[in-house]
Design a protein around this motif. Structure first.
Motif, PDB file in Angstrom:
ATOM      1  N   PHE A 156       0.840  -1.203   0.000  1.00 22.99           N
ATOM      2  CA  PHE A 156       0.000   0.000   0.000  1.00 22.99           C
ATOM      3  C   PHE A 156       0.875   1.253   0.000  1.00 22.99           C
ATOM      4  O   PHE A 156       0.672   2.177  -0.806  1.00 22.99           O
ATOM      5  CB  PHE A 156      -0.922  -0.017   1.222  1.00 22.99           C
ATOM      6  N   ASN A 157       1.844   1.296   0.901  1.00 22.62           N
ATOM      7  CA  ASN A 157       2.705   2.482   1.003  1.00 22.62           C
ATOM      8  C   ASN A 157       3.516   2.699  -0.270  1.00 22.62           C
ATOM      9  O   ASN A 157       3.683   3.839  -0.722  1.00 22.62           O
ATOM     10  CB  ASN A 157       3.632   2.343   2.204  1.00 22.62           C
ATOM     11  N   LEU A 165      -2.346   4.732  -6.540  1.00 27.42           N
ATOM     12  CA  LEU A 165      -3.546   4.619  -5.711  1.00 27.42           C
ATOM     13  C   LEU A 165      -4.427   5.855  -5.879  1.00 27.42           C
ATOM     14  O   LEU A 165      -4.386   6.780  -5.054  1.00 27.42           O
ATOM     15  CB  LEU A 165      -3.177   4.447  -4.237  1.00 27.42           C
ATOM     16  N   PRO A 166      -5.233   5.895  -6.955  1.00 27.42           N
ATOM     17  CA  PRO A 166      -6.253   6.946  -7.008  1.00 27.42           C
ATOM     18  C   PRO A 166      -7.177   6.807  -5.796  1.00 27.42           C
ATOM     19  O   PRO A 166      -7.246   5.756  -5.165  1.00 27.42           O
ATOM     20  CB  PRO A 166      -6.978   6.663  -8.323  1.00 27.42           C
ATOM     21  N   GLU A 167      -7.886   7.854  -5.479  1.00 23.20           N
ATOM     22  CA  GLU A 167      -8.607   7.912  -4.213  1.00 23.20           C
ATOM     23  C   GLU A 167      -9.593   6.765  -4.024  1.00 23.20           C
ATOM     24  O   GLU A 167      -9.693   6.193  -2.924  1.00 23.20           O
ATOM     25  CB  GLU A 167      -9.351   9.258  -4.105  1.00 23.20           C
ATOM     26  N   ASP A 168     -10.343   6.387  -5.052  1.00 18.82           N
ATOM     27  CA  ASP A 168     -11.323   5.308  -4.882  1.00 18.82           C
ATOM     28  C   ASP A 168     -10.624   3.973  -4.614  1.00 18.82           C
ATOM     29  O   ASP A 168     -11.062   3.190  -3.764  1.00 18.82           O
ATOM     30  CB  ASP A 168     -12.254   5.203  -6.092  1.00 18.82           C
ATOM     31  N   ARG A 172     -10.960   1.858  -1.000  1.00 22.98           N
ATOM     32  CA  ARG A 172     -11.394   0.448  -1.001  1.00 22.98           C
ATOM     33  C   ARG A 172     -10.335  -0.452  -0.371  1.00 22.98           C
ATOM     34  O   ARG A 172     -10.654  -1.376   0.372  1.00 22.98           O
ATOM     35  CB  ARG A 172     -11.700  -0.016  -2.424  1.00 22.98           C
ATOM     36  N   LEU A 173      -9.084  -0.200  -0.702  1.00 21.37           N
ATOM     37  CA  LEU A 173      -8.006  -1.022  -0.159  1.00 21.37           C
ATOM     38  C   LEU A 173      -7.917  -0.863   1.356  1.00 21.37           C
ATOM     39  O   LEU A 173      -7.736  -1.852   2.080  1.00 21.37           O
ATOM     40  CB  LEU A 173      -6.685  -0.646  -0.826  1.00 21.37           C
ATOM     41  N   LEU A 174      -8.061   0.333   1.852  1.00 19.12           N
ATOM     42  CA  LEU A 174      -8.054   0.551   3.302  1.00 19.12           C
ATOM     43  C   LEU A 174      -9.201  -0.200   3.973  1.00 19.12           C
ATOM     44  O   LEU A 174      -9.019  -0.812   5.038  1.00 19.12           O
ATOM     45  CB  LEU A 174      -8.150   2.044   3.611  1.00 19.12           C
ATOM     46  N   LYS A 175     -10.376  -0.163   3.357  1.00 17.83           N
ATOM     47  CA  LYS A 175     -11.529  -0.873   3.929  1.00 17.83           C
ATOM     48  C   LYS A 175     -11.302  -2.375   3.936  1.00 17.83           C
ATOM     49  O   LYS A 175     -11.613  -3.048   4.919  1.00 17.83           O
ATOM     50  CB  LYS A 175     -12.798  -0.517   3.156  1.00 17.83           C
ATOM     51  N   TYR A 276      -1.742  -3.526 -14.145  1.00 19.19           N
ATOM     52  CA  TYR A 276      -2.323  -4.430 -13.149  1.00 19.19           C
ATOM     53  C   TYR A 276      -3.386  -3.752 -12.297  1.00 19.19           C
ATOM     54  O   TYR A 276      -3.989  -4.385 -11.434  1.00 19.19           O
ATOM     55  CB  TYR A 276      -1.222  -5.006 -12.250  1.00 19.19           C
ATOM     56  N   GLY A 277      -3.636  -2.477 -12.533  1.00 17.54           N
ATOM     57  CA  GLY A 277      -4.593  -1.752 -11.725  1.00 17.54           C
ATOM     58  C   GLY A 277      -6.007  -2.287 -11.824  1.00 17.54           C
ATOM     59  O   GLY A 277      -6.727  -2.365 -10.820  1.00 17.54           O
TER      60      GLY A 277
END
Length: 289
Positions: A156-157, A165-168, A172-175, A276-277
């Motif tokens: 993630f970092n 990491l666009p905002e959406d 989602r990844l944080l959730k 891969y996004g």
């Protein structure tokens, strides 16, 4: 390369004349060569732009798999710990052979035997690598904590720093990272895992004997390894049939598989970029939305 190879051969005690040095496949990250002397034949990797423990941790992983007496790996003869900017080498046994009709089944059986070698904790005792990506490690009592802190958070970092990491996607990844206990079994045992088991990291030796190569060893949920074998193909139904002869597939695998594949897709996102996004987004939307 020849000078580095000659130095490595002298260090391992082979002072006989060099007969041949020939570049071979396996050099996506390192230069790779078939090296033949009057005494022996070797597979040699060289690189000059890697951290000092790069070859040592690979050699250590191979020896740990070998010690499990589950599946064959190339014998390690020598490795350098090069300082930054200098070239080092990893010298291993040269393996040559071809698959037979039962090689893939044997591979599955022996990977299951590898997964039947258990540790006391999850993770690993030193940092390793996924390709050239650094993989921070430590020992954890809880598998979910290690998967969250040791696997997903570093990716993630890194993705955030590299603007993948666009905002959406980030939200989602944080959730998903907050909700890992919804899909991952915390009661699993810490199995010895190869750690980077895709189709290019095994080979057939003499009489079709399966060998594992290029490990990134850890102790964790064996479903983490199985999930990666399914991500990019390369493993046949015979492999899984052989595996299930030794170990059944856990009930939670169908839920945890894509969550485990997410780590490898994030690593590929960080290595190769936005191609891969969409694969990352597909998993995040499935579990979070």
């Amino acid at each position: 390369m020849e000078r580095v190879i000659q130095h490595a051969l002298l260090q391992l005690g082979d002072s006989s004349n060099l007969r041949s040095i020939r570049s071979v496949e396996g050099g996506d990250i390192n230069q790779a060569a078939y090296v033949e002397t009057e005494e022996n034949a070797y597979f040699v990797k060289t690189n000059q732009n890697v951290p000092r423990h790069f070859f040592r941790v690979e050699a250590k992983g191979l020896k740990e798999i070998e010690a499990s007496q589950s599946i064959a790996v190339p014998k390690v003869y020598y490795y350098d710990e090069p300082v930054r900017g200098s070239k080092g080498a990893l010298v291993m046994e040269w393996i040559e052979g071809a698959s037979t009709k039962d090689t893939k089944r044997r591979l599955g059986e022996q990977v299951a035997l590898l997964h039947s070698s258990y540790g006391d904790k999850f993770g690993y005792e030193e940092d390793s690598f996924m390709g050239l990506l650094p993989q921070p490690n430590d020992w954890y009592e809880d598998w979910i904590d290690y998967y969250h802190d040791g696997r997903l958070v570093p990716q993630f970092n890194m993705a955030k720093e590299r603007h993948y990491l666009p905002e959406d996607r980030k939200q989602r990844l944080l959730k998903l990272m907050e909700r890992l206990p919804n899909w991952i079994d915390s009661s699993v045992q810490p199995s010895l895992l190869h750690g980077d088991l895709w189709g290019g990291n095994w080979m057939a030796g003499p009489e079709g004997k399966p060998y594992l190569i290029d490990p990134s060893v850890l102790y964790g949920d064996r479903c983490f390894e199985l999930a990666f074998t399914e991500l990019f193909g390369g493993f046949s139904k015979e492999f899984y049939e052989g595996y299930k002869e030794i170990l059944p597939i856990p009930d939670h695998y169908s839920e945890s598989k894509a969550v485990y594949q997410l780590f490898y897709l994030l690593a590929h996102l960080n290595l190769f970029g936005e191609m891969y996004g969409t694969h990352v987004d597909r998993i995040l939307k499935r579990y979070v939305d």
